[in-house]
Write an enzyme that holds these catalytic residues in place. Structure first.
Site, short mmCIF file in Angstrom:
data_model
loop_
_atom_site.label_atom_id
_atom_site.label_comp_id
_atom_site.label_asym_id
_atom_site.label_seq_id
_atom_site.Cartn_x
_atom_site.Cartn_y
_atom_site.Cartn_z
N HIS A 83 13.55 3.07 0.72
CA HIS A 83 13.09 2.08 -0.25
C HIS A 83 12.67 2.75 -1.56
O HIS A 83 12.17 3.88 -1.58
CB HIS A 83 11.97 1.21 0.31
CG HIS A 83 10.67 1.88 0.58
ND1 HIS A 83 9.67 1.98 -0.37
CD2 HIS A 83 10.17 2.47 1.69
CE1 HIS A 83 8.62 2.60 0.15
NE2 HIS A 83 8.90 2.91 1.40
N ASP A 85 10.82 0.88 -4.00
CA ASP A 85 9.56 0.32 -4.52
C ASP A 85 8.39 1.20 -4.10
O ASP A 85 8.46 1.94 -3.10
CB ASP A 85 9.35 -1.11 -4.04
CG ASP A 85 9.30 -1.23 -2.52
OD1 ASP A 85 10.20 -0.68 -1.85
OD2 ASP A 85 8.37 -1.88 -1.99
N ASP A 114 6.80 8.81 -0.57
CA ASP A 114 6.95 7.46 -0.02
C ASP A 114 7.54 6.53 -1.07
O ASP A 114 6.80 5.95 -1.85
CB ASP A 114 5.59 6.94 0.45
CG ASP A 114 5.65 5.56 1.08
OD1 ASP A 114 6.75 5.14 1.50
OD2 ASP A 114 4.61 4.90 1.13
N GLU A 148 9.81 -2.95 0.39
CA GLU A 148 9.20 -2.49 1.64
C GLU A 148 7.68 -2.59 1.61
O GLU A 148 7.05 -2.95 2.60
CB GLU A 148 9.63 -1.05 1.93
CG GLU A 148 9.22 -0.55 3.31
CD GLU A 148 7.81 0.05 3.37
OE1 GLU A 148 7.28 0.20 4.48
OE2 GLU A 148 7.25 0.34 2.30
N GLU A 149 7.08 -2.25 0.48
CA GLU A 149 5.63 -2.17 0.40
C GLU A 149 4.95 -3.54 0.44
O GLU A 149 3.76 -3.62 0.71
CB GLU A 149 5.20 -1.43 -0.88
CG GLU A 149 5.69 0.01 -0.97
CD GLU A 149 5.01 0.95 0.01
OE1 GLU A 149 4.18 0.48 0.82
OE2 GLU A 149 5.30 2.15 -0.03
N ASP A 173 11.11 7.26 6.57
CA ASP A 173 9.86 6.65 6.07
C ASP A 173 8.85 6.53 7.20
O ASP A 173 8.25 5.48 7.41
CB ASP A 173 10.18 5.27 5.47
CG ASP A 173 9.03 4.70 4.66
OD1 ASP A 173 8.18 5.48 4.19
OD2 ASP A 173 8.98 3.47 4.51
N HIS A 431 0.43 6.85 -0.85
CA HIS A 431 -0.52 5.82 -1.30
C HIS A 431 -1.80 6.41 -1.88
O HIS A 431 -2.72 5.65 -2.22
CB HIS A 431 -0.88 4.85 -0.16
CG HIS A 431 0.28 4.03 0.33
ND1 HIS A 431 0.12 2.88 1.08
CD2 HIS A 431 1.63 4.19 0.19
CE1 HIS A 431 1.31 2.38 1.39
NE2 HIS A 431 2.23 3.17 0.85
#
Length: 458
Positions: A83, A85, A114, A148-149, A173, A431
């Protein structure tokens, strides 16, 4: 040309592509025509598909929700699910989170780990396979997600539009050696109403910040005559770790707990449970007392659902986890917001109907529910054995697969498991501020992914 040499030759273009991708702030924004998840994710998708076309790959943009690029021939397809995003950058960065900076050791930026970095590592692994000229019996398709997030609506759209389902594949991931089991996850709201009489009345009750976080603070405010307020402070302040203090019109009760992720609520202390265990002893109206009694008697500080009759266990993933994440209430009703995760070999029907029936017995009705079913792939499944074999061969590390309480992108597409990029003992950086990825680890992942794709497709 051998594959190790072929992937090493991709290092410079790989880093350049990743650096440019990191400069795109692909955080979800307001939907626009042709940009279902906002400007940033759409721009990231366009960029990556342009790169893939420049590499000579076949490409497809699926209504700007997601896109894919493909190499090889054959009736069957192996998928790599990544992903583009990212979560918002947040505060605390020492450098530009969208600078795509590279030094001698690391590459920096939101998404480096990520999941732009691992996705691009897999993409250039595909290019290495093409350059090496290895024979493939299956096509290899890399899927570029953009949501995805914040919900995985990208992959739901892919499937709704008839997107081809792979015979096998992986998402870069997650964690190594490989995640073959993910607990089923439910978020559920249960609501109860009541009437109040008498001198002591609940005005407001609140606690927690999210379904999947053990609440560290819960508070309740009451109105009552001064004499009763003094009596409550005298009798209850300090009991069970709850602070009871005077207010202008009554009393306030506050409990402090310890935060933990909902996947492991046993590592925290639930402030809502602490609060309910004490204030249910207040001289409350019957309806309020019954609601608080349900929390105190059947949830409290418990984290496995036993008190609500939904305890489950399997050898692969352990106990069901249960977290009362939030409470919101006023003078006439309250809502409990619960996150629970059932073991990988169990189902929704093993727990959700039981929980709703038991809550109904105690005066609560189900107001809302969200469900992501469990994922479990037998570790003896051929493609899982292939991936674990590549991992063990190239790292020399224990290849025992993992079952987790969290969820990965693998749940969004059939026949996918999470495979890397996090090695055992790695520091978690996704994150968080100052996200970066070591270049040598990026290349190590690229080597693993290249070999894995080759063995799955040959």
């Amino acid at each position: 040309m051998d594959l190790a040499k072929a992937i090493e030759q991709q290092k410079e273009p790989m880093l350049k592509t990743l650096s440019e991708a990191l400069k795109i702030k692909s955080v979800q924004g307001p939907a626009e025509p042709g940009k279902p998840f906002g400007e940033g994710p759409a721009k990231a998708l366009t960029y990556m598909l342009d790169v893939c076309r420049s590499l000579g790959f076949r490409t497809c943009d699926v209504d700007h929700y997601m896109g894919w690029a493909e190499i090889g021939e054959g009736k069957e397809m192996v998928a790599i699910l990544g992903h583009l995003d990212v979560v918002p950058e947040g505060k605390g960065w020492d450098r530009d989170p969208y600078g795509g900076e590279i030094d001698d050791r690391n590459i920096y930026g939101r998404g480096a780990l990520d999941d732009k970095g691992p996705t691009i590592a897999a993409l250039y692994g595909m290019k290495a396979l093409v350059d090496a000229g290895v024979p493939l019996k299956r096509r290899i398709r890399i899927l570029f997600g953009t949501n995805e997030e914040t919900g995985s609506a990208d992959m739901a759209h892919y499937l709704e539009k008839g997107g081809e389902i792979p015979v096998c594949g992986f998402t870069p991931d997650g964690e190594y050696p490989l995640i073959n089991g993910e607990k089923g996850i439910l978020n559920a709201d249960y609501r109860a109403s009541y009437q109040q009489d008498g001198d002591l009345k609940l005005v407001k009750i609140q606690g927690g910040t999210a379904y999947n976080i053990v609440p560290s603070l819960a508070e309740a405010e009451f109105t009552c005559p001064d004499a009763l307020a003094d009596q409550l402070v005298s009798s209850f302040n300090g009991r069970g770790g709850v602070e009871v203090t005077r207010t202008a019109g009554g009393v306030k009760a506050a409990a402090h707990g310890k935060e933990a992720h909902g996947a492991h609520p046993e590592l925290g202390i639930n402030a809502i449970g602490k609060l309910a265990l004490v204030i249910r002893e207040f001289p409350l109206s019957a309806g309020v007392r019954e609601c608080l009694g349900t929390i105190a008697d059947h949830i409290g500080l418990e984290t496995n659902g036993r008190g609500m009759g939904i305890y489950l266990h399997d050898d692969q993933s352990g106990d069901l986890s249960f977290n009362l994440g939030m409470i919101e209430g006023d003078a006439s009703s309250l809502t409990l917001k619960i996150n629970y995760r059932y073991p990988v070999t169990k189902t929704y029907d093993d727990c959700a109907p039981v929980l709703t029936a038991n809550f109904r017995r105690y005066g609560f009705e189900l107001a809302r529910e969200e469900h992501k079913k469990a994922l479990f792939v037998d570790p003896q499944t051929p493609y899982v054995r292939t991936l674990l074999g590549v991992y063990e061969e190239l790292t020399g590390l224990d290849p025992t697969p993992l079952c987790i309480g969290g969820g990965t992108y693998a749940k969004s597409i059939p026949n996918i498991v999470a495979f890397g990029p996090i090695f055992p003992g790695d520091t978690v950086r996704e994150h968080l501020p100052n996200e970066f990825w070591e270049i040598d680890i990026l290349m190590k992942n690229a080597r693993i992914y290249t070999e894995a794709m080759y063995r799955l497709a040959r």
